[in-house]
Design an enzyme around this catalytic site. Sequence first.
Site, PDB file in Angstrom:
ATOM      1  N   ASP A  25      -3.774  -2.409  -2.775  1.00 19.52           N
ATOM      2  CA  ASP A  25      -2.557  -1.649  -2.470  1.00 19.52           C
ATOM      3  C   ASP A  25      -1.361  -2.569  -2.711  1.00 19.52           C
ATOM      4  O   ASP A  25      -1.356  -3.706  -2.235  1.00 19.52           O
ATOM      5  CB  ASP A  25      -2.515  -1.255  -0.980  1.00 19.52           C
ATOM      6  N   HIS A  56      -9.549  -1.663  -5.324  1.00 23.01           N
ATOM      7  CA  HIS A  56      -8.142  -1.808  -5.701  1.00 23.01           C
ATOM      8  C   HIS A  56      -7.341  -2.583  -4.666  1.00 23.01           C
ATOM      9  O   HIS A  56      -7.750  -2.728  -3.514  1.00 23.01           O
ATOM     10  CB  HIS A  56      -7.509  -0.422  -5.928  1.00 23.01           C
ATOM     11  N   TRP A  58     -10.549   9.719  -3.625  1.00 20.00           N
ATOM     12  CA  TRP A  58      -9.770  10.304  -2.546  1.00 20.00           C
ATOM     13  C   TRP A  58      -9.574  11.789  -2.903  1.00 20.00           C
ATOM     14  O   TRP A  58      -9.291  12.094  -4.077  1.00 20.00           O
ATOM     15  CB  TRP A  58      -8.429   9.564  -2.486  1.00 20.00           C
ATOM     16  N   HIS A 104      -5.595   4.489  -6.542  1.00 21.99           N
ATOM     17  CA  HIS A 104      -6.372   4.195  -5.331  1.00 21.99           C
ATOM     18  C   HIS A 104      -7.828   4.616  -5.509  1.00 21.99           C
ATOM     19  O   HIS A 104      -8.469   5.071  -4.577  1.00 21.99           O
ATOM     20  CB  HIS A 104      -5.751   4.854  -4.099  1.00 21.99           C
ATOM     21  N   HIS A 116       3.195   1.007  -1.802  1.00 18.34           N
ATOM     22  CA  HIS A 116       2.378   2.141  -1.334  1.00 18.34           C
ATOM     23  C   HIS A 116       2.821   2.622   0.051  1.00 18.34           C
ATOM     24  O   HIS A 116       2.779   3.811   0.340  1.00 18.34           O
ATOM     25  CB  HIS A 116       0.905   1.725  -1.318  1.00 18.34           C
ATOM     26  N   HIS A 160      -1.755   0.111   7.982  1.00 19.82           N
ATOM     27  CA  HIS A 160      -0.920  -0.266   6.830  1.00 19.82           C
ATOM     28  C   HIS A 160       0.439  -0.798   7.289  1.00 19.82           C
ATOM     29  O   HIS A 160       0.963  -1.759   6.731  1.00 19.82           O
ATOM     30  CB  HIS A 160      -0.723   0.919   5.883  1.00 19.82           C
TER      31      HIS A 160
HETATM   32  N1  NFK Z   1      -3.970   5.350   2.284  1.00 15.66           N
HETATM   33  C1  NFK Z   1      -4.914   5.230   1.209  1.00 15.66           C
HETATM   34  C2  NFK Z   1      -4.578   6.026   0.036  1.00 15.66           C
HETATM   35  C3  NFK Z   1      -3.864   7.266   0.342  1.00 15.66           C
HETATM   36  O1  NFK Z   1      -3.271   7.424   1.365  1.00 15.66           O
HETATM   37  C4  NFK Z   1      -3.951   8.305  -0.660  1.00 15.66           C
HETATM   38  C5  NFK Z   1      -4.556   8.058  -1.865  1.00 15.66           C
HETATM   39  C6  NFK Z   1      -4.607   9.025  -2.822  1.00 15.66           C
HETATM   40  C7  NFK Z   1      -4.079  10.266  -2.583  1.00 15.66           C
HETATM   41  C8  NFK Z   1      -3.479  10.536  -1.374  1.00 15.66           C
HETATM   42  C9  NFK Z   1      -3.406   9.548  -0.412  1.00 15.66           C
HETATM   43  N2  NFK Z   1      -2.818   9.778   0.796  1.00 15.66           N
HETATM   44  C10 NFK Z   1      -2.269  10.897   1.069  1.00 15.66           C
HETATM   45  O2  NFK Z   1      -2.151  11.790   1.647  1.00 15.66           O
HETATM   46  C11 NFK Z   1      -5.011   3.789   0.936  1.00 15.66           C
HETATM   47  O3  NFK Z   1      -5.135   3.129   1.890  1.00 15.66           O
HETATM   48  O4  NFK Z   1      -4.895   3.296  -0.135  1.00 15.66           O
HETATM   49 ZN    ZN Z   2      -4.456   1.378   1.635  1.00 16.27          ZN
HETATM   50 ZN    ZN Z   3      -5.378   2.113  -1.548  1.00 13.90          ZN
END
Ligand code: NFK
Ligand code: ZN
Ligand code: ZN
Length: 221
Positions: free
Chosen positions: A62, A60, A26, A56, A66, A171
């Site tokens: 969540d 993985h 990410w 993440h 989260h 989510h």
């Molecule tokens: N939503 C993602 C992860 C996520 O949102 C994220 C992961 C790492 C760094 C920043 C993230 N989101 C932020 O703006 C997920 O579904 O796991």
């Molecule tokens: Zn997620």
């Molecule tokens: Zn995730």
Amino acid sequence: MRGPAGGRHVRIIDISQRLDASTPLWPGEPALVVSHHARISETCSVNVGAVHMALHSGTHADAPFHYDVAGQSSAETALEPYIGRCVVVDVRRCAGSAVDVGDIDWSTLAAAAAPRVLLRTYEGFPHAAWDAGFRAVSAEVIRRLAGLGVVLVGTDAASLDPQDSKTMEAHHAVRAADMRILEGLVLDGVAAGVYELIALPLPLAGADASPVRAVLREIAA
Ligand SMILES: N[C@@H](CC(=O)c1ccccc1NC=O)C(=O)O
Ligand SMILES: [Zn+2]
Ligand SMILES: [Zn+2]
């Protein structure tokens, strides 16, 4: 049939990303580092390492924490959703930016009677580089799955919501139904159908996600 470990031989399909410095991340996340603070030498009998990784990254789970300030961490969440009958659904032909209700064959899905659903969006998993255009999942699909009694939804995409999402609707639909999430699965070459899933999060206290070693076992006909 007896396998190498002496037990009954069942085919195990590994659906986990390899974790190394080139695992797609990410944007802005810290690179995975496996370091070694002891090395086998004349004065030390063993190699000993430590790992630093973004939670993440890779394949993985969540944790509810989260997307919910009051949600459970990886250490607290029950394991039942992460083991058991699952169905792999092929949504590669889905044309939009998110898997929508019309992209899923609901009668086949309901007939599978599986409380875990894994969505295959990729023809081939993008191991070489981060894919900002991954296919999200619509909140309506999550609600329909919840209505069928599904307790876990997995995807080979990096997230259930688009990378630039501010609302995290999928989510939050998961949160409303108290479902669990797997992301970053590798479903290349996995035929649609019913399997046994095993993908356990680590008991990481306070963690908003955990790496999992996700596998499918074929179910004997
Ligand atoms: N939503 C993602 C992860 C996520 O949102 C994220 C992961 C790492 C760094 C920043 C993230 N989101 C932020 O703006 C997920 O579904 O796991
Ligand atoms: Zn997620
Ligand atoms: Zn995730």
